[in-house]
Design a protein around this motif. Structure first.
Motif, PDB file in Angstrom:
ATOM      1  N   ASP A   1       0.828  -1.211   0.000  1.00 53.94           N
ATOM      2  CA  ASP A   1       0.000   0.000   0.000  1.00 53.94           C
ATOM      3  C   ASP A   1       0.861   1.259   0.000  1.00 53.94           C
ATOM      4  OD1 ASP A   1      -2.349  -1.529   0.004  1.00 53.94           O
ATOM      5  OD2 ASP A   1      -2.309  -1.695   2.194  1.00 53.94           O
ATOM      6  N   GLY A   2       1.958   1.228  -0.751  1.00 52.17           N
ATOM      7  CA  GLY A   2       2.815   2.394  -0.916  1.00 52.17           C
ATOM      8  C   GLY A   2       3.849   2.605   0.172  1.00 52.17           C
ATOM      9  N   LYS A   3       3.866   1.752   1.183  1.00 55.32           N
ATOM     10  CA  LYS A   3       4.829   1.895   2.272  1.00 55.32           C
ATOM     11  C   LYS A   3       5.861   0.784   2.186  1.00 55.32           C
ATOM     12  CE  LYS A   3       1.528   4.077   5.297  1.00 55.32           C
ATOM     13  NZ  LYS A   3       0.653   3.936   6.434  1.00 55.32           N
ATOM     14  N   TRP A   4       7.124   1.142   2.360  1.00 54.99           N
ATOM     15  CA  TRP A   4       8.203   0.164   2.294  1.00 54.99           C
ATOM     16  C   TRP A   4       7.967  -0.914   3.330  1.00 54.99           C
ATOM     17  CZ3 TRP A   4      12.003  -1.507   5.703  1.00 54.99           C
ATOM     18  CH2 TRP A   4      13.015  -2.300   5.135  1.00 54.99           C
ATOM     19  N   GLU A   5       8.127  -2.174   2.907  1.00 55.15           N
ATOM     20  CA  GLU A   5       7.889  -3.292   3.805  1.00 55.15           C
ATOM     21  C   GLU A   5       9.162  -4.069   4.090  1.00 55.15           C
ATOM     22  OE1 GLU A   5       4.315  -6.341   3.930  1.00 55.15           O
ATOM     23  OE2 GLU A   5       5.757  -6.889   2.368  1.00 55.15           O
ATOM     24  N   SER A   6       9.868  -4.525   3.037  1.00 51.60           N
ATOM     25  CA  SER A   6      11.068  -5.327   3.238  1.00 51.60           C
ATOM     26  C   SER A   6      11.870  -5.397   1.946  1.00 51.60           C
ATOM     27  CB  SER A   6      10.699  -6.741   3.710  1.00 51.60           C
ATOM     28  OG  SER A   6       9.839  -7.351   2.784  1.00 51.60           O
ATOM     29  N   TYR A   7      13.064  -5.976   2.051  1.00 53.66           N
ATOM     30  CA  TYR A   7      13.889  -6.150   0.866  1.00 53.66           C
ATOM     31  C   TYR A   7      14.733  -7.409   0.999  1.00 53.66           C
ATOM     32  CZ  TYR A   7      18.211  -4.668   3.168  1.00 53.66           C
ATOM     33  OH  TYR A   7      19.316  -4.601   3.989  1.00 53.66           O
TER      34      TYR A   7
END
Length: 154
Positions: free
Chosen positions: A90-96
């Motif tokens: 939803d447009g927010k950084w979560e993980s990488y």
């Protein structure tokens, strides 16, 4: 035989030998896009990595995404390349994840030209992805000499 006939016969023999040589295909010569192990996916987006190669955002038929770093040439001694895949919800950084993460094939070292990250699921319409790639000097692992980002996309 006259000299003209000898040259003509030699020319035909050379032409026949050249035509028997196998032709190299573009597929063999060109590096593949969106590689993941022995398979290939669809390139969703791509960006240059400072003229040293490209980072690609890739997807398979099950909507799993990964980053694929493809360098034009092997890093020089004392350098390495790294690919990153970022997932946003939803447009927010979560993980990488990186090429070094479990499921990836490891960073690009001298003698190599490519790496891929593990795959992230993208089935939910809430997810978007961005890939970025970089080449680092080993003494300065947090200061890339070249980098590039794809757009944030699905």
């Amino acid at each position: 035989m006259t000299m003209k006939r000898i040259l003509s016969a030699a020319g035909c023999a050379i032409a026949a030998m050249v035509s028997l040589a196998p032709a190299a295909t573009a597929q063999v010569e060109a590096a593949p896009n969106c590689q993941y192990g022995d398979t290939y996916g669809t390139r969703v987006d791509s960006a240059q990595v400072g003229g040293m190669g490209a980072i690609q955002l890739c997807r398979d038929s099950s909507y799993r995404y990964w980053a694929f770093l493809l360098l034009n040439r092997s890093p020089s001694s004392g350098q390495h390349g790294q690919g990153y895949l970022e997932r946003y919800r939803d447009g927010k950084w979560e993980s990488y994840v990186t090429c070094d993460s479990s499921g990836g094939n490891g960073k690009v070292l001298p003698g190599q030209t490519r790496c891929w990250t593990p795959k992230f699921t993208g089935l939910s319409g809430h997810y978007t992805f961005r890939a970025w790639g970089a080449v680092f000097d080993n003494p300065r692992p947090h200061d890339p000499v070249a980098s590039g980002y794809t757009s944030l996309t699905r």
